[in-house]
Design a protein around this motif. Structure first.
Motif, PDB file in Angstrom:
ATOM      1  N   HIS A  43       0.834  -1.200   0.000  1.00 21.80           N
ATOM      2  CA  HIS A  43       0.000   0.000   0.000  1.00 21.80           C
ATOM      3  C   HIS A  43       0.870   1.253   0.000  1.00 21.80           C
ATOM      4  O   HIS A  43       0.570   2.217  -0.718  1.00 21.80           O
ATOM      5  CB  HIS A  43      -0.924  -0.020   1.225  1.00 21.80           C
ATOM      6  N   ALA A  44       1.928   1.249   0.765  1.00 21.10           N
ATOM      7  CA  ALA A  44       2.841   2.396   0.803  1.00 21.10           C
ATOM      8  C   ALA A  44       3.485   2.620  -0.560  1.00 21.10           C
ATOM      9  O   ALA A  44       3.580   3.751  -1.043  1.00 21.10           O
ATOM     10  CB  ALA A  44       3.905   2.186   1.879  1.00 21.10           C
ATOM     11  N   HIS A  45       3.918   1.545  -1.191  1.00 23.89           N
ATOM     12  CA  HIS A  45       4.547   1.667  -2.509  1.00 23.89           C
ATOM     13  C   HIS A  45       3.529   2.159  -3.546  1.00 23.89           C
ATOM     14  O   HIS A  45       3.835   3.052  -4.352  1.00 23.89           O
ATOM     15  CB  HIS A  45       5.151   0.327  -2.935  1.00 23.89           C
ATOM     16  N   LEU A  98      -9.238  14.291   2.945  1.00 25.71           N
ATOM     17  CA  LEU A  98      -9.428  13.009   3.610  1.00 25.71           C
ATOM     18  C   LEU A  98      -8.391  11.952   3.236  1.00 25.71           C
ATOM     19  O   LEU A  98      -7.858  11.276   4.113  1.00 25.71           O
ATOM     20  CB  LEU A  98     -10.831  12.466   3.303  1.00 25.71           C
ATOM     21  N   LEU A  99      -8.132  11.766   1.956  1.00 22.17           N
ATOM     22  CA  LEU A  99      -7.304  10.650   1.506  1.00 22.17           C
ATOM     23  C   LEU A  99      -5.815  10.978   1.477  1.00 22.17           C
ATOM     24  O   LEU A  99      -4.992  10.172   1.917  1.00 22.17           O
ATOM     25  CB  LEU A  99      -7.768  10.166   0.130  1.00 22.17           C
ATOM     26  N   VAL A 100      -5.462  12.136   0.958  1.00 20.17           N
ATOM     27  CA  VAL A 100      -4.046  12.479   0.813  1.00 20.17           C
ATOM     28  C   VAL A 100      -3.311  12.517   2.158  1.00 20.17           C
ATOM     29  O   VAL A 100      -2.188  12.008   2.247  1.00 20.17           O
ATOM     30  CB  VAL A 100      -3.874  13.794   0.026  1.00 20.17           C
ATOM     31  N   PRO A 101      -3.900  13.087   3.216  1.00 22.90           N
ATOM     32  CA  PRO A 101      -3.164  13.072   4.495  1.00 22.90           C
ATOM     33  C   PRO A 101      -2.825  11.658   4.972  1.00 22.90           C
ATOM     34  O   PRO A 101      -1.707  11.408   5.439  1.00 22.90           O
ATOM     35  CB  PRO A 101      -4.119  13.772   5.463  1.00 22.90           C
ATOM     36  N   ILE A 102      -3.776  10.736   4.839  1.00 26.20           N
ATOM     37  CA  ILE A 102      -3.500   9.352   5.243  1.00 26.20           C
ATOM     38  C   ILE A 102      -2.445   8.747   4.323  1.00 26.20           C
ATOM     39  O   ILE A 102      -1.503   8.100   4.776  1.00 26.20           O
ATOM     40  CB  ILE A 102      -4.787   8.503   5.232  1.00 26.20           C
ATOM     41  N   ASN A 103      -2.606   8.965   3.027  1.00 27.81           N
ATOM     42  CA  ASN A 103      -1.659   8.410   2.063  1.00 27.81           C
ATOM     43  C   ASN A 103      -0.256   8.962   2.282  1.00 27.81           C
ATOM     44  O   ASN A 103       0.732   8.222   2.202  1.00 27.81           O
ATOM     45  CB  ASN A 103      -2.124   8.698   0.631  1.00 27.81           C
ATOM     46  N   ASN A 104      -0.146  10.255   2.575  1.00 27.23           N
ATOM     47  CA  ASN A 104       1.178  10.846   2.799  1.00 27.23           C
ATOM     48  C   ASN A 104       1.869  10.238   4.015  1.00 27.23           C
ATOM     49  O   ASN A 104       3.085  10.036   4.011  1.00 27.23           O
ATOM     50  CB  ASN A 104       1.071  12.361   2.944  1.00 27.23           C
ATOM     51  N   ARG A 105       1.086   9.947   5.045  1.00 32.96           N
ATOM     52  CA  ARG A 105       1.687   9.283   6.211  1.00 32.96           C
ATOM     53  C   ARG A 105       2.082   7.861   5.847  1.00 32.96           C
ATOM     54  O   ARG A 105       3.196   7.414   6.149  1.00 32.96           O
ATOM     55  CB  ARG A 105       0.702   9.278   7.385  1.00 32.96           C
ATOM     56  N   ASN A 106       1.196   7.139   5.200  1.00 30.76           N
ATOM     57  CA  ASN A 106       1.436   5.734   4.881  1.00 30.76           C
ATOM     58  C   ASN A 106       2.631   5.547   3.951  1.00 30.76           C
ATOM     59  O   ASN A 106       3.334   4.544   4.045  1.00 30.76           O
ATOM     60  CB  ASN A 106       0.177   5.129   4.253  1.00 30.76           C
ATOM     61  N   ARG A 107       2.863   6.485   3.077  1.00 25.10           N
ATOM     62  CA  ARG A 107       3.979   6.370   2.117  1.00 25.10           C
ATOM     63  C   ARG A 107       5.328   6.224   2.816  1.00 25.10           C
ATOM     64  O   ARG A 107       6.260   5.664   2.255  1.00 25.10           O
ATOM     65  CB  ARG A 107       4.023   7.604   1.216  1.00 25.10           C
ATOM     66  N   THR A 108       5.416   6.724   4.023  1.00 22.74           N
ATOM     67  CA  THR A 108       6.699   6.715   4.737  1.00 22.74           C
ATOM     68  C   THR A 108       6.796   5.599   5.769  1.00 22.74           C
ATOM     69  O   THR A 108       7.851   5.423   6.369  1.00 22.74           O
ATOM     70  CB  THR A 108       6.926   8.066   5.446  1.00 22.74           C
ATOM     71  N   TRP A 109       5.713   4.868   5.992  1.00 24.49           N
ATOM     72  CA  TRP A 109       5.711   3.846   7.028  1.00 24.49           C
ATOM     73  C   TRP A 109       6.532   2.633   6.622  1.00 24.49           C
ATOM     74  O   TRP A 109       6.521   2.186   5.487  1.00 24.49           O
ATOM     75  CB  TRP A 109       4.306   3.372   7.339  1.00 24.49           C
ATOM     76  N   THR A 110       7.212   2.117   7.604  1.00 28.78           N
ATOM     77  CA  THR A 110       7.874   0.820   7.499  1.00 28.78           C
ATOM     78  C   THR A 110       7.397   0.018   8.713  1.00 28.78           C
ATOM     79  O   THR A 110       6.812   0.590   9.644  1.00 28.78           O
ATOM     80  CB  THR A 110       9.408   0.957   7.542  1.00 28.78           C
ATOM     81  N   GLU A 120      -6.188   0.780  11.225  1.00 31.78           N
ATOM     82  CA  GLU A 120      -7.386   1.608  11.269  1.00 31.78           C
ATOM     83  C   GLU A 120      -7.281   2.766  10.284  1.00 31.78           C
ATOM     84  O   GLU A 120      -8.263   3.126   9.624  1.00 31.78           O
ATOM     85  CB  GLU A 120      -7.631   2.143  12.687  1.00 31.78           C
ATOM     86  N   GLN A 121      -6.081   3.351  10.164  1.00 27.84           N
ATOM     87  CA  GLN A 121      -5.894   4.443   9.209  1.00 27.84           C
ATOM     88  C   GLN A 121      -6.071   3.957   7.765  1.00 27.84           C
ATOM     89  O   GLN A 121      -6.694   4.637   6.946  1.00 27.84           O
ATOM     90  CB  GLN A 121      -4.527   5.092   9.383  1.00 27.84           C
ATOM     91  N   LEU A 122      -5.541   2.773   7.459  1.00 24.76           N
ATOM     92  CA  LEU A 122      -5.712   2.228   6.104  1.00 24.76           C
ATOM     93  C   LEU A 122      -7.164   1.852   5.840  1.00 24.76           C
ATOM     94  O   LEU A 122      -7.658   2.034   4.719  1.00 24.76           O
ATOM     95  CB  LEU A 122      -4.794   1.025   5.876  1.00 24.76           C
ATOM     96  N   ASP A 123      -7.856   1.352   6.864  1.00 23.53           N
ATOM     97  CA  ASP A 123      -9.289   1.063   6.702  1.00 23.53           C
ATOM     98  C   ASP A 123     -10.075   2.352   6.442  1.00 23.53           C
ATOM     99  O   ASP A 123     -10.993   2.373   5.614  1.00 23.53           O
ATOM    100  CB  ASP A 123      -9.848   0.364   7.938  1.00 23.53           C
ATOM    101  N   ARG A 124      -9.723   3.417   7.139  1.00 18.62           N
ATOM    102  CA  ARG A 124     -10.384   4.709   6.925  1.00 18.62           C
ATOM    103  C   ARG A 124     -10.108   5.202   5.502  1.00 18.62           C
ATOM    104  O   ARG A 124     -11.015   5.668   4.811  1.00 18.62           O
ATOM    105  CB  ARG A 124      -9.881   5.734   7.953  1.00 18.62           C
ATOM    106  N   TRP A 125      -8.854   5.076   5.063  1.00 17.37           N
ATOM    107  CA  TRP A 125      -8.510   5.470   3.686  1.00 17.37           C
ATOM    108  C   TRP A 125      -9.372   4.684   2.693  1.00 17.37           C
ATOM    109  O   TRP A 125      -9.902   5.259   1.740  1.00 17.37           O
ATOM    110  CB  TRP A 125      -7.028   5.216   3.406  1.00 17.37           C
ATOM    111  N   PHE A 126      -9.525   3.382   2.929  1.00 22.76           N
ATOM    112  CA  PHE A 126     -10.312   2.540   2.033  1.00 22.76           C
ATOM    113  C   PHE A 126     -11.771   2.991   1.986  1.00 22.76           C
ATOM    114  O   PHE A 126     -12.379   3.059   0.918  1.00 22.76           O
ATOM    115  CB  PHE A 126     -10.200   1.076   2.458  1.00 22.76           C
ATOM    116  N   ARG A 127     -12.360   3.306   3.137  1.00 25.79           N
ATOM    117  CA  ARG A 127     -13.750   3.769   3.164  1.00 25.79           C
ATOM    118  C   ARG A 127     -13.898   5.081   2.400  1.00 25.79           C
ATOM    119  O   ARG A 127     -14.843   5.248   1.623  1.00 25.79           O
ATOM    120  CB  ARG A 127     -14.237   3.921   4.606  1.00 25.79           C
ATOM    121  N   TYR A 128     -12.974   6.010   2.619  1.00 27.47           N
ATOM    122  CA  TYR A 128     -13.016   7.275   1.879  1.00 27.47           C
ATOM    123  C   TYR A 128     -12.833   7.028   0.388  1.00 27.47           C
ATOM    124  O   TYR A 128     -13.471   7.681  -0.440  1.00 27.47           O
ATOM    125  CB  TYR A 128     -11.928   8.223   2.371  1.00 27.47           C
TER     126      TYR A 128
END
Length: 148
Positions: A43-45, A98-110, A120-128
């Motif tokens: 998802h991050a990639h 709604l989506l970009v803030p979650i995606n921007n955080r997720n892009r950097t997660w390891t 929960e954040q990825l589930d929220r992104w999916f719902r949005y």
């Protein structure tokens, strides 16, 4: 000339909708089914790749719809094109808020630095994303209805 613009606009918006449908109905289920950290890393990639392309695609689609609305102002179906443009504006606003803030955080997660609530954040992104896909699909349907 207007016909060429209409076809090009429909193709660009339609392919964008297709990509987002693919994320919703193909990629998300695949990523969710992967074991361990693989899904989150995938998802991050994907967020890095699509996050670089989709802003231009969304804005480009909106610009094309606006140009079509202006160029065909006195033609039949323009009200549907304007409504489709409004829905595309809504999708851009939803994305930014709604989506970009979650995606921007997720892009950097390891696996080492992601937060406890990453699922929960990825589930929220999916719902949005589900709602955004419905909005852009409706915009595409209105656009095509206006052009036929």
């Amino acid at each position: 000339m207007l016909n060429a613009l209409e076809v090009f606009t429909a193709v660009v918006v339609g392919v964008m909708v297709g990509v987002e449908f693919s994320v919703l109905f193909v990629m998300a289920p695949i990523l969710r089914a992967l074991p361990g950290d693989s899904g989150q890393l995938g998802h991050a990639h994907g967020g890095r790749i699509l996050g670089a392309v989709m802003p231009f695609w969304y804005i480009g689609s909106l610009v094309l719809v606006a140009v079509r609305a202006l160029a065909g102002w006195h033609h039949q179906g323009t009200a549907l094109v304007v409504t489709a443009g409004g829905l595309l504006i809504l999708s851009v606003v939803m994305s930014l808020l709604l989506l970009v803030p979650i995606n921007n955080r997720n892009r950097t997660w390891t696996p080492e630095n992601r937060p406890e609530d990453w699922k929960e954040q990825l589930d929220r992104w999916f719902r949005y994303h589900c709602v955004r896909v419905a909005v852009i699909f409706a915009a595409f349907v209105l656009l095509v209805a206006a052009l036929v």
